[in-house]
Design an enzyme around this catalytic site. Structure first.
Site, PDB file in Angstrom:
ATOM      1  N   ASN A 214      -4.792 -10.117  -7.183  1.00 23.04           N
ATOM      2  CA  ASN A 214      -5.257 -10.989  -6.115  1.00 23.04           C
ATOM      3  C   ASN A 214      -6.509 -10.435  -5.447  1.00 23.04           C
ATOM      4  O   ASN A 214      -7.624 -10.823  -5.794  1.00 23.04           O
ATOM      5  CB  ASN A 214      -4.148 -11.206  -5.078  1.00 23.04           C
ATOM      6  CG  ASN A 214      -4.323 -12.496  -4.304  1.00 23.04           C
ATOM      7  OD1 ASN A 214      -5.430 -12.904  -4.011  1.00 23.04           O
ATOM      8  ND2 ASN A 214      -3.227 -13.144  -3.969  1.00 23.04           N
ATOM      9  N   ASP A 215      -6.360  -9.511  -4.528  1.00 21.89           N
ATOM     10  CA  ASP A 215      -7.504  -9.015  -3.758  1.00 21.89           C
ATOM     11  C   ASP A 215      -8.588  -8.409  -4.644  1.00 21.89           C
ATOM     12  O   ASP A 215      -9.784  -8.533  -4.346  1.00 21.89           O
ATOM     13  CB  ASP A 215      -7.042  -7.965  -2.740  1.00 21.89           C
ATOM     14  CG  ASP A 215      -6.040  -8.531  -1.747  1.00 21.89           C
ATOM     15  OD1 ASP A 215      -6.225  -9.686  -1.325  1.00 21.89           O
ATOM     16  OD2 ASP A 215      -5.070  -7.831  -1.418  1.00 21.89           O
ATOM     17  N   VAL A 216      -8.191  -7.770  -5.750  1.00 25.38           N
ATOM     18  CA  VAL A 216      -9.167  -7.082  -6.600  1.00 25.38           C
ATOM     19  C   VAL A 216      -9.999  -8.048  -7.430  1.00 25.38           C
ATOM     20  O   VAL A 216     -10.908  -7.628  -8.147  1.00 25.38           O
ATOM     21  CB  VAL A 216      -8.462  -6.066  -7.522  1.00 25.38           C
ATOM     22  CG1 VAL A 216      -7.763  -4.995  -6.697  1.00 25.38           C
ATOM     23  CG2 VAL A 216      -7.483  -6.759  -8.458  1.00 25.38           C
TER      24      VAL A 216
ATOM     25  N   PHE B 260      -2.139  -8.215  -0.769  1.00 17.49           N
ATOM     26  CA  PHE B 260      -1.795  -7.232   0.255  1.00 17.49           C
ATOM     27  C   PHE B 260      -2.741  -7.293   1.446  1.00 17.49           C
ATOM     28  O   PHE B 260      -2.364  -6.946   2.561  1.00 17.49           O
ATOM     29  CB  PHE B 260      -1.812  -5.823  -0.347  1.00 17.49           C
ATOM     30  CG  PHE B 260      -0.691  -5.566  -1.299  1.00 17.49           C
ATOM     31  CD1 PHE B 260       0.592  -5.973  -1.003  1.00 17.49           C
ATOM     32  CD2 PHE B 260      -0.925  -4.913  -2.503  1.00 17.49           C
ATOM     33  CE1 PHE B 260       1.634  -5.739  -1.881  1.00 17.49           C
ATOM     34  CE2 PHE B 260       0.113  -4.669  -3.385  1.00 17.49           C
ATOM     35  CZ  PHE B 260       1.392  -5.079  -3.081  1.00 17.49           C
ATOM     36  N   ALA B 261      -3.980  -7.721   1.213  1.00 15.56           N
ATOM     37  CA  ALA B 261      -4.941  -7.766   2.314  1.00 15.56           C
ATOM     38  C   ALA B 261      -4.660  -8.915   3.273  1.00 15.56           C
ATOM     39  O   ALA B 261      -5.221  -8.980   4.360  1.00 15.56           O
ATOM     40  CB  ALA B 261      -6.370  -7.890   1.772  1.00 15.56           C
TER      41      ALA B 261
END
Length: 471
Positions: free
Chosen positions: A397-399, A437-438
């Site tokens: 996701n965030d990456v 997670f962010a």
């Protein structure tokens, strides 16, 4: 006999270093781990030889039995998805053990000892014990919090006192230092006071809790690495107090390598270590469908995905924590094998902080016998996306969020990410539109070339496999 002991310590240290060198590459990691374990076994034998005349063998054997009984079963039974929790737990046990060893050594000490004072190289056992106890206690309780967050026993979001968090942390740190000074000064003048030491363990433990609780899930891989470095430093300090060469060197190796890894991972997130320790980033909250505004999310099917993959020249798989949760690595390997048999080139893009610990994705893929040559680091693979037909994102996701490059107002702006949005077609396998997670939306989901395949990743990949076989 001393020559034999120090000779064994030198060999053990050499094995530690050689084993650590093997851990730098997935291909040699298993061998490196075995070499380092052999070094540790040799160091234990040398220590037992050194203390043979003053040892309580009943307690030593009992400790070894208890350690084996508590260590081996979890290591054998823990699923690959729970490895980060196991690492955090084992690391915490190491830090807590060092703190207790320091306490025991402190109680045995009634004066300063060390090297020849005439050369100005006195090493106070009390000071080394205090350092080991403070750092070890912080590592233990910090690791307990990290384990609890990863295991879901505590919320992954930051738990903090708001603006008071940092002032309170500083006060607790100053309290730990003040107690250490009181103990050290008292030991130098009137002798060791055993009643003060539990106080410093408690204060340091509170500091460990207060530091890690405000850190959110997005920073957890860096936190695990940082706590590992702290455990190494505490072990080095305890080795200094015990005058044990192997413990000093092993602790310094772990502390140094953990510190380097922590710095590299912080750089990979474009965040400073002080900012990570300050906490407050990465809540893991779900993004609501209403927040998408007028942007369109395109859903797809396993059949459509299979067609795109079958007629591609190059496919890049981007694994994330969702792949670990679904245990889809074997299914992904089967799809890749089938595609490769049809002439499609398949590569895997590994972001440094994908998953919940350093190297998490490498371990998962290695378990499925994915070729090490197919696993590409972010710097090596980012230039490949522009000429890639299909990028298949599984649980990451965030990456993969292009907002890190394009949106100055994004909390992750400046963080190096995988350039997935440059691929001709992007397929994202997720259960829902929830954030990573962010705790922020992923802009990639709304790009015109992106399609979402909703559902459990393992089942979705298996469905794609069946459709590929039918083509």
């Amino acid at each position: 006999m001393d020559e034999l002991v120090y000779g064994l310590y030198i060999i053990a240290v050499a094995l530690f270093i050689y084993g650590l060198m093997g851990l730098t590459q997935p291909r040699t990691a298993v061998r490196g781990n075995k070499i380092a374990a052999a070094g540790m076994a040799l160091a234990v034998v040398a220590t037992l030889i050194e203390i043979r005349a003053t040892s309580n063998w009943t307690l030593i054997i009992a400790g070894l039995v208890v350690g084996v009984a508590l260590g081996i079963p979890p290591a054998l039974r823990t699923k690959m998805t729970a490895i980060p929790q196991l690492v955090a737990l084992f690391n915490g046990v190491g830090g807590g053990t060092v703190a207790l060893i320091a306490w025991a050594e402190f109680l045995e000490t009634d004066r300063f000892t060390g090297l020849d004072p005439a050369h100005g190289l006195v090493v106070p056992v009390v000071v080394a014990s205090l350092l080991a106890s403070i750092i070890g206690s912080i590592s233990f309780w910090g690791s307990v919090v990290a384990f609890s967050k990863l295991q879901g026993l505590l919320p992954g979001r930051p738990i903090s006192l708001g603006r008071l968090q940092q002032p309170v942390n500083i006060l607790v740190l100053l309290a730990a230092v003040a107690v250490a000074v009181v103990i050290g000064v008292g030991a130098a003048s009137t002798g060791v006071n055993p009643w003060w030491f539990p106080v410093i363990l408690v204060v340091s433990g509170v500091l460990g809790l207060m530091v890690v609780l405000p850190i959110g899930g997005a920073d957890m891989p860096v936190v695990i690495s940082l706590l590992n470095a702290l455990t190494g430093l505490s072990a080095a300090a305890a080795g200094l107090a015990l005058n044990n060469v192997a413990m000093m060197v092993a602790g310094m190796i772990v502390g140094a390598s953990g510190s380097i890894l922590t710095k590299l991972m912080a750089n990979a997130m474009n965040r400073s270590i002080p900012a990570i320790v300050a906490g407050g980033f990465g809540g893991g909250a779900a993004a609501s469908q209403e927040s998408t505004g007028d942007r369109t999310v395109r859903s797809t099917s396993a059949a459509d995905v299979a067609i795109q993959l079958a007629y591609a020249n190059q496919v890049i798989v981007v694994p994330g924590y969702g792949l670990a949760v679904a245990q889809a690595q074997l299914a992904v390997k089967d799809v890749a094998k089938l595609l490769e048999s049809r002439g499609v080139e398949v590569k895997y893009a590994i972001h440094p902080v994908a998953g919940r610990m350093p190297g998490h994705m490498n371990v998962l893929l290695a378990e499925a016998d994915v070729s090490y040559d197919a696993m590409k680091d972010m710097d090596d693979i980012n230039g490949e996306f522009a000429r890639t037909d299909v990028a298949m994102v599984i649980g990451a996701n965030d990456v993969t969020n292009p907002a890190a490059r394009t949106d100055p107002n994004s909390p992750i702006h400046g963080m190096p990410v995988l350039n997935v949005d440059e691929a001709k077609s992007v397929i994202v396998l997720k259960r829902s539109m929830s954030s990573g997670f962010a705790g922020i939306e992923n802009q990639l989901f709304y790009e015109p070339q992106t399609s979402m395949l909703f559902g459990d990743a393992k089942k979705s990949v298996s469905d794609v496999m069946e459709q590929l076989k039918a083509l």
